[in-house]
Every structure is written in structure tokens, then in C-alpha cells.
Write an enzyme that holds these catalytic residues in place. Structure first.
Site, PDB file in Angstrom:
ATOM      1  N   ASP A  56     -29.938 -13.779 -40.044  1.00 40.26           N
ATOM      2  CA  ASP A  56     -30.292 -12.770 -41.354  1.00 40.26           C
ATOM      3  C   ASP A  56     -31.047 -12.761 -39.313  1.00 40.26           C
ATOM      4  O   ASP A  56     -31.850 -13.177 -39.210  1.00 40.26           O
ATOM      5  CB  ASP A  56     -30.969 -12.718 -41.972  1.00 40.26           C
ATOM      6  N   VAL A  57     -31.462 -11.368 -38.804  1.00 41.30           N
ATOM      7  CA  VAL A  57     -32.543 -11.149 -37.432  1.00 41.30           C
ATOM      8  C   VAL A  57     -34.267 -10.841 -37.776  1.00 41.30           C
ATOM      9  O   VAL A  57     -34.740 -10.917 -37.689  1.00 41.30           O
ATOM     10  CB  VAL A  57     -31.880  -9.449 -36.845  1.00 41.30           C
ATOM     11  N   SER A 136     -29.771   5.586 -31.389  1.00 41.19           N
ATOM     12  CA  SER A 136     -29.560   6.477 -31.674  1.00 41.19           C
ATOM     13  C   SER A 136     -29.801   7.674 -31.320  1.00 41.19           C
ATOM     14  O   SER A 136     -30.711   7.479 -30.612  1.00 41.19           O
ATOM     15  CB  SER A 136     -29.822   6.285 -33.294  1.00 41.19           C
ATOM     16  N   TYR A 149     -35.221   5.669 -40.411  1.00 45.38           N
ATOM     17  CA  TYR A 149     -34.308   5.499 -39.959  1.00 45.38           C
ATOM     18  C   TYR A 149     -34.698   6.222 -38.594  1.00 45.38           C
ATOM     19  O   TYR A 149     -34.580   5.033 -37.481  1.00 45.38           O
ATOM     20  CB  TYR A 149     -32.509   5.433 -40.473  1.00 45.38           C
ATOM     21  N   PRO A 179     -25.401   6.233 -29.311  1.00 42.43           N
ATOM     22  CA  PRO A 179     -24.864   7.231 -29.959  1.00 42.43           C
ATOM     23  C   PRO A 179     -24.988   8.111 -31.140  1.00 42.43           C
ATOM     24  O   PRO A 179     -25.986   8.354 -31.513  1.00 42.43           O
ATOM     25  CB  PRO A 179     -23.862   6.252 -30.287  1.00 42.43           C
ATOM     26  N   VAL A 182     -20.733   7.617 -35.245  1.00 46.68           N
ATOM     27  CA  VAL A 182     -19.673   6.824 -34.949  1.00 46.68           C
ATOM     28  C   VAL A 182     -19.147   6.227 -36.461  1.00 46.68           C
ATOM     29  O   VAL A 182     -19.740   5.683 -37.499  1.00 46.68           O
ATOM     30  CB  VAL A 182     -20.348   5.382 -34.497  1.00 46.68           C
ATOM     31  N   PHE A 186     -21.407   2.084 -41.398  1.00 49.61           N
ATOM     32  CA  PHE A 186     -22.772   2.692 -40.570  1.00 49.61           C
ATOM     33  C   PHE A 186     -23.511   3.755 -42.732  1.00 49.61           C
ATOM     34  O   PHE A 186     -24.125   3.158 -43.269  1.00 49.61           O
ATOM     35  CB  PHE A 186     -22.817   3.734 -40.447  1.00 49.61           C
TER      36      PHE A 186
HETATM   37  P1  NDP Z   1     -21.735  -1.664 -39.103  1.00 50.18           P
HETATM   38  O1  NDP Z   1     -22.386  -1.414 -41.129  1.00 50.18           O
HETATM   39  O2  NDP Z   1     -20.487  -1.044 -39.767  1.00 50.18           O
HETATM   40  O3  NDP Z   1     -22.175  -2.457 -38.858  1.00 50.18           O
HETATM   41  C1  NDP Z   1     -23.910  -3.319 -38.912  1.00 50.18           C
HETATM   42  C2  NDP Z   1     -23.548  -4.568 -38.299  1.00 50.18           C
HETATM   43  O4  NDP Z   1     -25.665  -5.108 -38.602  1.00 50.18           O
HETATM   44  C3  NDP Z   1     -23.025  -5.790 -39.105  1.00 50.18           C
HETATM   45  O5  NDP Z   1     -22.199  -6.427 -38.816  1.00 50.18           O
HETATM   46  C4  NDP Z   1     -24.366  -6.740 -40.097  1.00 50.18           C
HETATM   47  O6  NDP Z   1     -23.549  -7.200 -40.257  1.00 50.18           O
HETATM   48  C5  NDP Z   1     -25.084  -5.746 -38.961  1.00 50.18           C
HETATM   49  N1  NDP Z   1     -26.752  -6.407 -40.018  1.00 50.18           N
HETATM   50  C6  NDP Z   1     -26.910  -5.255 -40.340  1.00 50.18           C
HETATM   51  N2  NDP Z   1     -28.456  -5.946 -40.882  1.00 50.18           N
HETATM   52  C7  NDP Z   1     -28.545  -7.275 -40.461  1.00 50.18           C
HETATM   53  C8  NDP Z   1     -29.366  -8.617 -40.548  1.00 50.18           C
HETATM   54  N3  NDP Z   1     -30.913  -7.960 -41.266  1.00 50.18           N
HETATM   55  N4  NDP Z   1     -29.036  -9.650 -39.741  1.00 50.18           N
HETATM   56  C9  NDP Z   1     -28.114  -9.256 -39.364  1.00 50.18           C
HETATM   57  N5  NDP Z   1     -27.196  -8.221 -38.958  1.00 50.18           N
HETATM   58  C10 NDP Z   1     -27.666  -7.163 -39.793  1.00 50.18           C
HETATM   59  O7  NDP Z   1     -22.580  -0.178 -38.701  1.00 50.18           O
HETATM   60  P2  NDP Z   1     -22.659   0.656 -36.800  1.00 50.18           P
HETATM   61  O8  NDP Z   1     -21.570  -0.611 -36.462  1.00 50.18           O
HETATM   62  O9  NDP Z   1     -21.818   1.416 -36.874  1.00 50.18           O
HETATM   63  O10 NDP Z   1     -23.950  -0.032 -36.492  1.00 50.18           O
HETATM   64  C11 NDP Z   1     -24.025  -0.848 -35.212  1.00 50.18           C
HETATM   65  C12 NDP Z   1     -25.415  -0.449 -34.978  1.00 50.18           C
HETATM   66  O11 NDP Z   1     -25.194   0.946 -34.471  1.00 50.18           O
HETATM   67  C13 NDP Z   1     -26.839  -0.242 -35.882  1.00 50.18           C
HETATM   68  O12 NDP Z   1     -27.909  -0.976 -34.835  1.00 50.18           O
HETATM   69  C14 NDP Z   1     -26.385   1.181 -35.807  1.00 50.18           C
HETATM   70  O13 NDP Z   1     -28.039   1.425 -36.664  1.00 50.18           O
HETATM   71  C15 NDP Z   1     -26.576   2.157 -34.572  1.00 50.18           C
HETATM   72  N6  NDP Z   1     -25.122   3.178 -34.941  1.00 50.18           N
HETATM   73  C16 NDP Z   1     -24.797   3.335 -35.402  1.00 50.18           C
HETATM   74  C17 NDP Z   1     -24.422   4.653 -35.382  1.00 50.18           C
HETATM   75  C18 NDP Z   1     -23.579   5.523 -36.094  1.00 50.18           C
HETATM   76  O14 NDP Z   1     -22.842   6.500 -36.128  1.00 50.18           O
HETATM   77  N7  NDP Z   1     -22.564   4.729 -36.367  1.00 50.18           N
HETATM   78  C19 NDP Z   1     -25.142   5.589 -34.473  1.00 50.18           C
HETATM   79  C20 NDP Z   1     -26.133   5.528 -33.567  1.00 50.18           C
HETATM   80  C21 NDP Z   1     -26.606   4.575 -33.798  1.00 50.18           C
HETATM   81  P3  NDP Z   1     -24.175  -8.009 -41.179  1.00 50.18           P
HETATM   82  O15 NDP Z   1     -23.792  -7.238 -43.091  1.00 50.18           O
HETATM   83  O16 NDP Z   1     -22.415  -9.408 -41.491  1.00 50.18           O
HETATM   84  O17 NDP Z   1     -24.941  -9.019 -41.532  1.00 50.18           O
HETATM   85  C1  8X3 Z   2     -26.409   6.894 -36.459  1.00 54.42           C
HETATM   86  C2  8X3 Z   2     -26.382   8.281 -36.148  1.00 54.42           C
HETATM   87  O1  8X3 Z   2     -26.661  10.435 -36.588  1.00 54.42           O
HETATM   88  O2  8X3 Z   2     -26.438   9.575 -38.652  1.00 54.42           O
HETATM   89  O3  8X3 Z   2     -27.630   6.549 -35.677  1.00 54.42           O
HETATM   90  O4  8X3 Z   2     -29.141   8.805 -37.781  1.00 54.42           O
HETATM   91  S1  8X3 Z   2     -27.249   9.189 -37.245  1.00 54.42           S
END
Ligand code: NDP
Ligand code: 8X3
Length: 248
Positions: A56-57, A136, A149, A179, A182, A186
Site C-alpha cells: 500500500d503506497v 489530472s 481530490y 488526463p 478516462v 476510477f
Molecule cells: P483505477 O481505479 O482503475 O486504478 C487505480 C490503481 O491505483 C489500481 O491499480 C490500484 O491498485 C492503485 N492504488 C490505489 N490506491 C492505492 C494504494 N493506497 N496503494 C497502492 N496502490 C493503490 O483508476 P485509474 O487507472 O483511472 O487511476 C490511475 C491514476 O490516474 C490515479 O492516480 C488517478 O487519480 C489518475 N487519473 C485518473 C483519471 C480517470 O478519469 N480515470 C483521470 C486523471 C487522472 P490496488 O487497488 O490493487 O492497490
Molecule cells: C480524474 C478526472 O475530472 O474526474 O482525475 O477528476 S476527474
């Protein structure tokens, strides 16, 4: 030897697509996340040498002991993609849940710092490396009900800028990728498993796909040695601001 990339949040969405794009480009991979079974399935599907790290980060001692435990041939990490993160909840500030706030600030900000700290020591010693932080458009424009957020992602931008100022002299590039919407898990995470509500976020337009962000990350880390891609914002063609989406 091919470059080694460590990708956090590789179990889903953007991180998983980045792992797949990097594997096709021939990088060796260190894939991180909390869901070990997903890490194992992804590692088995990729045609490149891959190791997995479960942590966990938000837990600095777990982060540093996992990264410190890498075998010597895996310790020279060339690329770090700080992607792990999520939104939790969508509430007016006076109605926000403290547990959600903690998850966002600790995961998206502290977690990014913790993983960077564990990887940067070696990059500075080697005087080379590349950090890609996933910010983001929420870090550029605040939207209603998203203050915490958005703040976490604005912090990612500030950290990217600060990292670039501090690390350029050590031969380390820093890229901030921002981005728009996406379609990943999320929104399912944000809405605590409510898949119908999550699906509505992407209704009526063609959102970005995780592969689009992966292509952009690959572009940034493939730039010639004398070029730093500092900051990239990308939207779906139908989106022009976080809450401005042209839906059919
Ligand atoms: P997902 O929910 O599909 O993926 C999130 C990933 O982050 C998972 O692999 C999860 O892994 C990991 N994660 C979350 N919290 C933790 C934690 N505490 N410790 C370790 N791993 C963690 O979402 P996205 O792929 O969309 O998100 C990836 C990144 O992109 C994020 O930073 C998000 O804020 C950002 N983002 C997303 C956008 C969108 O619209 N989807 C737009 C802009 C930015 P696991 O649960 O296995 O630990
Ligand atoms: C994820 C995109 O616009 O929902 O960072 O916050 S938004």
C-alpha cells in the site's frame, strides 16, 4: 540491457495499460499494487521479465522494504511511473467523509512521495532516471464536490515542478501527465462500488481509454536524451474542462 520501469497501480486502468505498452516496448517491469492476484495475472501475460511488489503506497515502511528487497539486478530503476491513486467520494466540503479525505491525501500525495523517496536515492547515485507523475485535469481546475481530490492532484503538479527543479541537475527527468476523463475503475472506486453511477460518468461521449494515457507516457519516456516532456494534458475530444463534456 533494456530499461527497468516501476509502475505503481498496475492492477487496473492506466497503470495496467502502461505495463502492457512498456512490455511491448521491451522494458523490464516492476509492477506494484495491493491486489497480488491481479499482479500475478498481468505478469504472466506479459512477454517481458517482470517482478511484482505488493504494498500500500500509504505505508512508508512497506514501500521502502519492498523496493529495498529487490534483487540487485532489479535495483537500477530507470523509470518510475507514480500512477497509484484514486478519488474517494464526491461531496461538498462540509459533508466530506474524513476517511475519504485521508485515503486521497495519503494515497495520491504521501504515497507518491514515499515511492519516489525509495526510488530516488538510486537514481541520484546513478545520475539518471525519469519520473512520470500521473496528475489530472482536476489538478488544474477545481470542480464542485471535488475539493480534496482536486487538491491532491494540484499537489501532484506542485511536486512534479519541485522535483524537476531539484533533480534536473542529477540527470533525472520529470514528467507530469494530466488526463481528463478516462474510463477505468476510477469512478467505481469513487462511488464505492456503485457501477451504475460510475457508468453514467462516461455516458454519451467517447472517453479517453487507459491505452491513450499509456501511449502518452511511453512517448514521454521515449523522448531523445536532450528533451524533457515536462507537462502533458490530454482530454477526450468531447471534453474541454473537468465538468464540461459535450454529450450526445
Ligand atoms: P483505477 O481505479 O482503475 O486504478 C487505480 C490503481 O491505483 C489500481 O491499480 C490500484 O491498485 C492503485 N492504488 C490505489 N490506491 C492505492 C494504494 N493506497 N496503494 C497502492 N496502490 C493503490 O483508476 P485509474 O487507472 O483511472 O487511476 C490511475 C491514476 O490516474 C490515479 O492516480 C488517478 O487519480 C489518475 N487519473 C485518473 C483519471 C480517470 O478519469 N480515470 C483521470 C486523471 C487522472 P490496488 O487497488 O490493487 O492497490
Ligand atoms: C480524474 C478526472 O475530472 O474526474 O482525475 O477528476 S476527474
Amino acid at each position: 540491457m533494456s530499461r527497468i520501469a516501476l509502475v505503481t497501480g498496475a492492477t487496473s486502468g492506466i497503470g495496467k495499460a502502461t505495463a502492457e505498452a512498456f512490455a511491448k516496448a521491451g522494458f523490464r517491469l516492476i509492477l506494484c499494487g495491493r491486489r497480488q492476484e491481479r499482479l500475478d495475472a498481468l505478469a504472466a501475460a506479459l512477454a517481458t521479465p517482470t517482478v511484482t511488489l505488493q504494498f500500500d503506497v500509504r505505508d512508508f515502511s512497506a514501500v521502502s522494504s519492498a523496493i529495498g528487497s529487490l534483487p540487485s539486478e532489479w535495483q537500477s530503476i530507470d523509470i518510475l511511473v507514480n500512477n497509484a491513486g484514486n478519488a474517494h467520494g464526491l461531496s461538498a466540503i462540509h459533508e466530506g467523509d474524513v476517511t475519504d479525505w485521508d485515503a486521497m491525501i495519503d494515497g495520491n500525495v504521501q504515497g507518491l512521495l514515499y515511492v519516489s523517496k525509495a526510488v530516488l536515492q538510486g537514481m541520484v547515485e546513478r545520475q539518471k532516471g525519469h519520473i512520470v507523475n500521473i496528475g489530472s485535469v482536476a489538478g488544474k481546475y477545481t470542480y464542485a464536490n471535488g475539493a480534496v481530490y482536486c487538491a491532491s492532484k494540484r499537489a501532484v503538479e506542485a511536486i512534479s515542478e519541485g522535483m524537476r527543479l531539484d533533480l534536473t541537475q542529477h540527470g533525472i527527468k520529470v514528467t507530469n501527465v494530466a488526463p481528463g476523463a478516462v474510463e477505468t475503475e476510477f469512478s467505481v472506486v469513487r462511488f464505492k462500488g456503485d457501477e451504475a453511477r460510475a457508468a453514467k460518468v462516461y455516458e454519451g461521449f467517447d472517453p479517453l481509454r487507459p491505452e491513450d494515457i499509456a501511449d502518452t507516457i511511453l512517448y514521454a519516456v521515449s523522448a531523445p536524451a536532450h528533451v524533457t516532456i515536462a507537462d502533458i494534458t490530454l482530454y477526450a475530444a468531447a471534453q474541454s474542462a473537468p465538468t464540461t463534456i459535450h454529450r450526445k
